[in-house]
Design a protein around this motif. Structure first.
Motif, mmCIF file in Angstrom:
data_model
loop_
_atom_site.group_PDB
_atom_site.id
_atom_site.type_symbol
_atom_site.label_atom_id
_atom_site.label_comp_id
_atom_site.label_asym_id
_atom_site.label_seq_id
_atom_site.Cartn_x
_atom_site.Cartn_y
_atom_site.Cartn_z
ATOM 1 N N ASN A 184 0.801 -1.230 0.000
ATOM 2 C CA ASN A 184 0.000 0.000 0.000
ATOM 3 C C ASN A 184 0.833 1.279 0.000
ATOM 4 O OD1 ASN A 184 -2.736 0.773 -0.260
ATOM 5 N ND2 ASN A 184 -2.756 1.516 1.846
ATOM 6 N N LYS A 185 2.116 1.188 -0.340
ATOM 7 C CA LYS A 185 2.948 2.374 -0.485
ATOM 8 C C LYS A 185 2.818 2.920 -1.907
ATOM 9 C CE LYS A 185 5.133 2.646 3.549
ATOM 10 N NZ LYS A 185 4.458 1.572 4.289
ATOM 11 N N THR A 186 2.757 4.230 -2.040
ATOM 12 C CA THR A 186 2.788 4.847 -3.364
ATOM 13 C C THR A 186 4.239 4.944 -3.826
ATOM 14 O OG1 THR A 186 2.843 7.078 -2.407
ATOM 15 C CG2 THR A 186 0.687 6.157 -2.995
ATOM 16 N N MET A 187 4.474 4.620 -5.082
ATOM 17 C CA MET A 187 5.844 4.567 -5.617
ATOM 18 C C MET A 187 5.889 5.195 -6.999
ATOM 19 S SD MET A 187 8.235 1.191 -6.399
ATOM 20 C CE MET A 187 8.635 0.903 -4.676
ATOM 21 N N SER A 208 2.512 -2.387 -3.699
ATOM 22 C CA SER A 208 2.746 -0.967 -3.922
ATOM 23 C C SER A 208 1.852 -0.434 -5.037
ATOM 24 C CB SER A 208 4.213 -0.710 -4.290
ATOM 25 O OG SER A 208 5.079 -1.042 -3.231
ATOM 26 N N ILE A 209 1.527 0.854 -4.927
ATOM 27 C CA ILE A 209 0.736 1.547 -5.943
ATOM 28 C C ILE A 209 1.736 2.327 -6.795
ATOM 29 C CG2 ILE A 209 -1.127 3.197 -6.327
ATOM 30 C CD1 ILE A 209 -1.857 2.537 -3.276
ATOM 31 N N VAL A 210 2.053 1.806 -7.975
ATOM 32 C CA VAL A 210 3.214 2.267 -8.736
ATOM 33 C C VAL A 210 2.807 3.159 -9.907
ATOM 34 C CG1 VAL A 210 5.290 1.566 -9.979
ATOM 35 C CG2 VAL A 210 4.403 0.120 -8.120
ATOM 36 N N THR A 211 3.509 4.285 -10.033
ATOM 37 C CA THR A 211 3.442 5.134 -11.216
ATOM 38 C C THR A 211 4.760 4.979 -11.965
ATOM 39 O OG1 THR A 211 1.981 6.747 -10.155
ATOM 40 C CG2 THR A 211 3.253 7.507 -12.063
ATOM 41 N N PHE A 212 4.684 4.647 -13.239
ATOM 42 C CA PHE A 212 5.871 4.406 -14.061
ATOM 43 C C PHE A 212 6.132 5.630 -14.942
ATOM 44 C CE2 PHE A 212 3.805 0.388 -13.225
ATOM 45 C CZ PHE A 212 4.842 -0.481 -12.897
ATOM 46 N N ALA A 213 7.377 6.098 -14.969
ATOM 47 C CA ALA A 213 7.743 7.236 -15.814
ATOM 48 C C ALA A 213 8.980 6.902 -16.632
ATOM 49 C CB ALA A 213 8.012 8.471 -14.959
ATOM 50 N N ASP A 214 9.037 7.401 -17.846
ATOM 51 C CA ASP A 214 10.212 7.195 -18.689
ATOM 52 C C ASP A 214 10.251 8.267 -19.766
ATOM 53 O OD1 ASP A 214 12.223 4.614 -18.965
ATOM 54 O OD2 ASP A 214 12.030 5.729 -20.853
ATOM 55 N N ASN A 239 3.451 17.695 -8.707
ATOM 56 C CA ASN A 239 2.635 18.331 -7.672
ATOM 57 C C ASN A 239 2.070 17.332 -6.665
ATOM 58 O OD1 ASN A 239 2.797 21.107 -8.620
ATOM 59 N ND2 ASN A 239 1.575 20.397 -10.364
ATOM 60 N N LYS A 240 2.859 16.329 -6.331
ATOM 61 C CA LYS A 240 2.472 15.376 -5.304
ATOM 62 C C LYS A 240 3.729 14.710 -4.753
ATOM 63 C CE LYS A 240 0.609 11.438 -6.445
ATOM 64 N NZ LYS A 240 -0.275 10.385 -7.023
ATOM 65 N N GLN A 241 3.586 14.085 -3.594
ATOM 66 C CA GLN A 241 4.705 13.368 -2.989
ATOM 67 C C GLN A 241 4.339 11.896 -2.875
ATOM 68 O OE1 GLN A 241 5.920 13.866 1.249
ATOM 69 N NE2 GLN A 241 7.877 14.530 0.414
ATOM 70 N N PHE A 242 5.293 11.051 -3.220
ATOM 71 C CA PHE A 242 5.124 9.608 -3.135
ATOM 72 C C PHE A 242 5.816 9.093 -1.875
ATOM 73 C CE2 PHE A 242 4.751 10.823 -7.505
ATOM 74 C CZ PHE A 242 3.805 9.965 -8.060
ATOM 75 N N ASP A 243 5.365 7.937 -1.410
ATOM 76 C CA ASP A 243 6.072 7.306 -0.292
ATOM 77 C C ASP A 243 7.494 6.946 -0.698
ATOM 78 O OD1 ASP A 243 3.903 7.304 1.570
ATOM 79 O OD2 ASP A 243 3.025 5.597 0.511
ATOM 80 N N ILE A 244 7.654 6.489 -1.944
ATOM 81 C CA ILE A 244 8.951 6.012 -2.437
ATOM 82 C C ILE A 244 9.166 6.499 -3.862
ATOM 83 C CG2 ILE A 244 10.339 3.973 -3.011
ATOM 84 C CD1 ILE A 244 8.480 2.454 -0.949
ATOM 85 N N VAL A 245 10.375 6.973 -4.154
ATOM 86 C CA VAL A 245 10.799 7.260 -5.526
ATOM 87 C C VAL A 245 11.993 6.366 -5.849
ATOM 88 C CG1 VAL A 245 11.789 8.970 -7.098
ATOM 89 C CG2 VAL A 245 9.982 9.649 -5.499
ATOM 90 N N VAL A 246 11.895 5.635 -6.942
ATOM 91 C CA VAL A 246 13.014 4.810 -7.420
ATOM 92 C C VAL A 246 13.742 5.580 -8.517
ATOM 93 C CG1 VAL A 246 13.703 2.626 -8.464
ATOM 94 C CG2 VAL A 246 11.768 2.689 -6.871
ATOM 95 N N HIS A 247 15.010 5.877 -8.270
ATOM 96 C CA HIS A 247 15.835 6.667 -9.200
ATOM 97 C C HIS A 247 17.107 5.860 -9.460
ATOM 98 C CE1 HIS A 247 18.090 10.064 -10.839
ATOM 99 N NE2 HIS A 247 17.066 10.879 -10.682
#
Length: 215
Positions: A33-36, A55-61, A91-99
């Motif tokens: 249930n973490k936003t990523m 996890s609730i994942v948003t994918f960017a590329d 304009n939002k904050q995630f629990d986790i950012v994978v970089h």
């Protein structure tokens, strides 16, 4: 080599070693249930692993073709086209950012890193770096190729320069130079000799925190 084949070979054990490190620190249950936000997601294999942990994942590329592939694998995925060499703000904050595996493919990496930190409570940062202790030293490179810089210019800063950038945000970090993250030619436990040079696979790994979680 096809796009399907590209993210196989050395990518598989390398991805697994980084994921295993994260899970060994946080435990699998932490990710439920973490936003990523997964930046430079490629085909989204890392994000999909954490998706399967809840996890609730948003994918960017920056490559729209990668986003098409992610949507084919998981039609319910949220995907975003982000060129990280340009200004971006969700304009939002995630629990986790994978970089992972993207900083060194950017020219404007300092702006991007600060933006990524603003977007996350916890940031998993991993990049190739040069062999230097100088906090002002970096090497600029011309890049061409399927998984190289979208805009043609990459950077190989010193780890000290990366950490100076993190410090400017006020975030805290721990760097892991551990052999258990090593995979194939990607090495994290190498010693600095201050040669002011870089070689493929000479990498560092950080966990950055804007907000302390109980683990």
């Amino acid at each position: 080599m096809s796009t399907e084949e590209w993210f196989k070979t050395h990518y598989i054990p390398w991805r697994e070693s980084r994921i295993n490190k994260i899970v060994s620190i946080f435990g699998k249950e932490f990710f439920n249930n973490k936003t990523m936000l997964e930046l430079a997601a490629g085909h989204g294999d890392t994000g999909h692993y954490f998706y399967n942990l809840g996890s609730i994942v948003t994918f960017a590329d920056g490559n729209e073709g990668h986003l098409v592939k992610i949507k084919k694998t998981n039609p319910d995925s949220t995907v975003l086209h982000i060129d990280q060499d340009k200004e971006w703000n969700l304009n939002k904050q995630f629990d986790i950012v994978v970089h992972w595996g993207v900083l060194y493919h950017l020219d404007n990496w300092q702006k991007d890193l600060k933006t990524a930190i603003e977007h996350g409570k916890i940031i998993f940062l991993e990049t190739e770096v040069c062999d230097s202790n100088d906090p002002t030293f970096e090497i600029k490179t011309s890049e061409r190729g399927y998984d190289q810089a979208v805009n043609g210019i990459g950077s190989r800063p010193s780890a000290a320069m990366v950490e100076g950038c993190i410090n400017e945000t006020g975030a805290n970090y721990v760097r892991y130079d551990d052999a258990d993250i090593n995979a194939e030619f990607h090495k994290y436990d190498w010693k600095v000799n201050d040669t002011k040079e870089w070689t493929d696979g000479q990498r560092r790994f950080w966990i950055i925190r804007n907000e302390v979680y109980s683990t």
